[in-house]
Design an enzyme around this catalytic site. Structure first.
Site, short mmCIF file in Angstrom:
data_model
loop_
_atom_site.label_atom_id
_atom_site.label_comp_id
_atom_site.label_asym_id
_atom_site.label_seq_id
_atom_site.Cartn_x
_atom_site.Cartn_y
_atom_site.Cartn_z
N TYR A 188 0.83 -1.20 0.00
CA TYR A 188 0.00 0.00 0.00
C TYR A 188 0.87 1.27 0.00
O TYR A 188 1.79 1.38 -0.79
CB TYR A 188 -0.99 -0.06 1.16
CG TYR A 188 -2.06 -1.11 0.96
CD1 TYR A 188 -3.29 -0.79 0.37
CD2 TYR A 188 -1.85 -2.44 1.34
CE1 TYR A 188 -4.27 -1.76 0.17
CE2 TYR A 188 -2.84 -3.42 1.14
CZ TYR A 188 -4.04 -3.05 0.55
OH TYR A 188 -5.01 -4.02 0.34
N SER A 189 0.62 2.20 0.91
CA SER A 189 1.31 3.49 0.84
C SER A 189 2.78 3.44 1.19
O SER A 189 3.50 4.42 0.95
CB SER A 189 0.60 4.52 1.72
OG SER A 189 -0.59 4.94 1.11
N ALA A 190 3.26 2.33 1.70
CA ALA A 190 4.71 2.19 1.87
C ALA A 190 5.40 2.23 0.51
O ALA A 190 6.62 2.40 0.43
CB ALA A 190 5.04 0.88 2.60
N TYR A 250 -3.29 14.74 2.34
CA TYR A 250 -2.74 13.48 1.84
C TYR A 250 -3.35 13.11 0.49
O TYR A 250 -4.56 12.91 0.36
CB TYR A 250 -3.02 12.39 2.86
CG TYR A 250 -2.36 11.06 2.60
CD1 TYR A 250 -1.02 10.97 2.27
CD2 TYR A 250 -3.09 9.88 2.72
CE1 TYR A 250 -0.42 9.76 2.06
CE2 TYR A 250 -2.50 8.65 2.52
CZ TYR A 250 -1.16 8.60 2.18
OH TYR A 250 -0.58 7.38 1.97
#
Length: 368
Positions: free
Chosen positions: A60-62, A150
């Site tokens: 995901y956002s990693a 974000y």
């Protein structure tokens, strides 16, 4: 595992024994050398498939630090100017009052483009060009540069299109050519079908947590900026769908091992087997705070740098010199140049919580 890192192993085992871990892996580098590489549990609990050393996992956002590194590598090579208007590289972006928006605001979540007025068909997002065209035509949700919020999904297409316009390669290809292959990373933005069999099955796990009323409203109201930022496509993206693995969705669909994610961060802060991604001056510029305070989308305090996230007090990886990115459900990659530490944890047991995940907290707190 290197001597002195036994507490990390103990915390990792405790996650399975007491914190309902399903399948996971953790890797830790110190000054360019891997100190810890652990994996365990089930990659697919329904099929009984064990998690192996080479099991891949959507993080995901990693993922977001990977396109950031690509952009900064172009800056380091003199091919990209973060102060220049985006429209200098991507002329169509000038529409709807965005002519003066600099590239740096795409990286720092200050461009005011966290949502699309109308979600695009999923096929358009998977094809790249249609969703990028929609973003070029989109009017900002706030005056760019006046606030930060974000860009959960749009970040990857925005930064990725700048990388494509400058380099002539998609961001997934550029990452593979310039970072992944030199470092031997098992880390993909756009996973080849030949590797699909290694991906762990995502499992949603319940979390007993009641958020504050104002956050509960924002996170459940379909008209809120918060919810709309997470749903840019119709139907919404589902990273359990193999179609999303093969496409390039560089805000969220990075697929990797923990060892690869930690090695990537280690090479950002120093040499790993003779390879370093960013020189010290480039890294310092990339990880300098650009904004702080309440995020317009998340409604919680955040501290964006230029494509990298900076931790806030209370997060387990808090350090005044750390940078990285957590991922939806629990995954985390970060580095701390002050200690020479690079850390990565990936899991298929997804837990959505506003508080720190106890699994990753235990691992970070166990570091010597």
């Amino acid at each position: 595992m290197a001597p002195g890192y036994e507490p990390v192993r103990d915390a990792f085992l405790a996650n399975f024994a007491t914190r309902a871990e399903i399948g996971a892996a953790v890797s830790v580098y110190r000054h360019g050398r891997e100190m810890v590489r652990l994996w365990g549990g089930l990659a697919d609990p329904d099929a009984g498939r064990p998690w192996r050393e080479d099991t891949l996992q959507p993080v995901y956002s990693a993922t977001k630090s990977a396109p950031a590194a690509c952009a900064h590598l172009l800056v380091q090579r003199g091919q990209l100017d973060l102060a220049a208007p985006v429209a200098e590289y991507w002329p169509e972006f000038a529409a709807a009052g965005k002519r003066g928006v600099p590239v740096r605001w795409l990286l720092s979540h200050q461009a005011g483009l966290p949502v699309l007025d109308r979600p695009v068909p999923l096929a358009d997002a998977l094809a790249w060009a249609p969703v990028v065209a929609a973003l070029a035509a989109q009017a900002p949700a706030w005056e760019p540069g006046t606030a930060h919020g974000y860009h959960a999904l749009t970040y990857g297409w925005l930064v990725g299109e700048v990388v494509r316009r400058v380099s002539g390669r998609t961001v997934g290809t550029y990452f593979a050519d310039e970072i992944g292959k030199p470092l031997g990373l098992d880390f993909w933005i756009g996973l080849p079908e030949t590797e699909h069999h290694r991906v762990g099955r995502l499992v949603q796990q319940p979390v007993s947590e009641t958020p504050p009323a104002e956050l509960l409203t924002a996170y459940t109201d379909p008209a809120s900026l918060t919810v709309r930022s997470m749903i840019a496509t119709d139907p919404p993206l589902d990273l359990a769908d193999p179609r999303t693995w093969t496409a390039e969705i560089p805000a969220v669909n990075g697929i990797c091992t923990a060892a690869a994610l930690a090695r990537f961060y280690a090479a950002l802060i120093g040499e790993v087997d003779g390879v370093r991604i960013l020189d010290p001056a480039s890294l310092a510029a990339a990880t300098r705070e650009q904004a702080s305070g309440i995020d317009r989308v998340l409604l919680t305090p955040t501290r964006p740098a230029l494509g990298f996230g900076l931790p806030v007090p209370g997060q387990p990886w808090w350090s005044p010199t750390a940078f990285g990115f957590p991922g939806h459900g629990g995954s985390l990659g970060y580095a701390d140049p002050a200690t020479g530490t690079a850390f990565a944890y990936v899991t298929n047991g997804l837990r959505v919580s506003l508080s720190a995940d106890p699994r990753v907290t235990a691992l970070v707190e166990s570091l010597p």
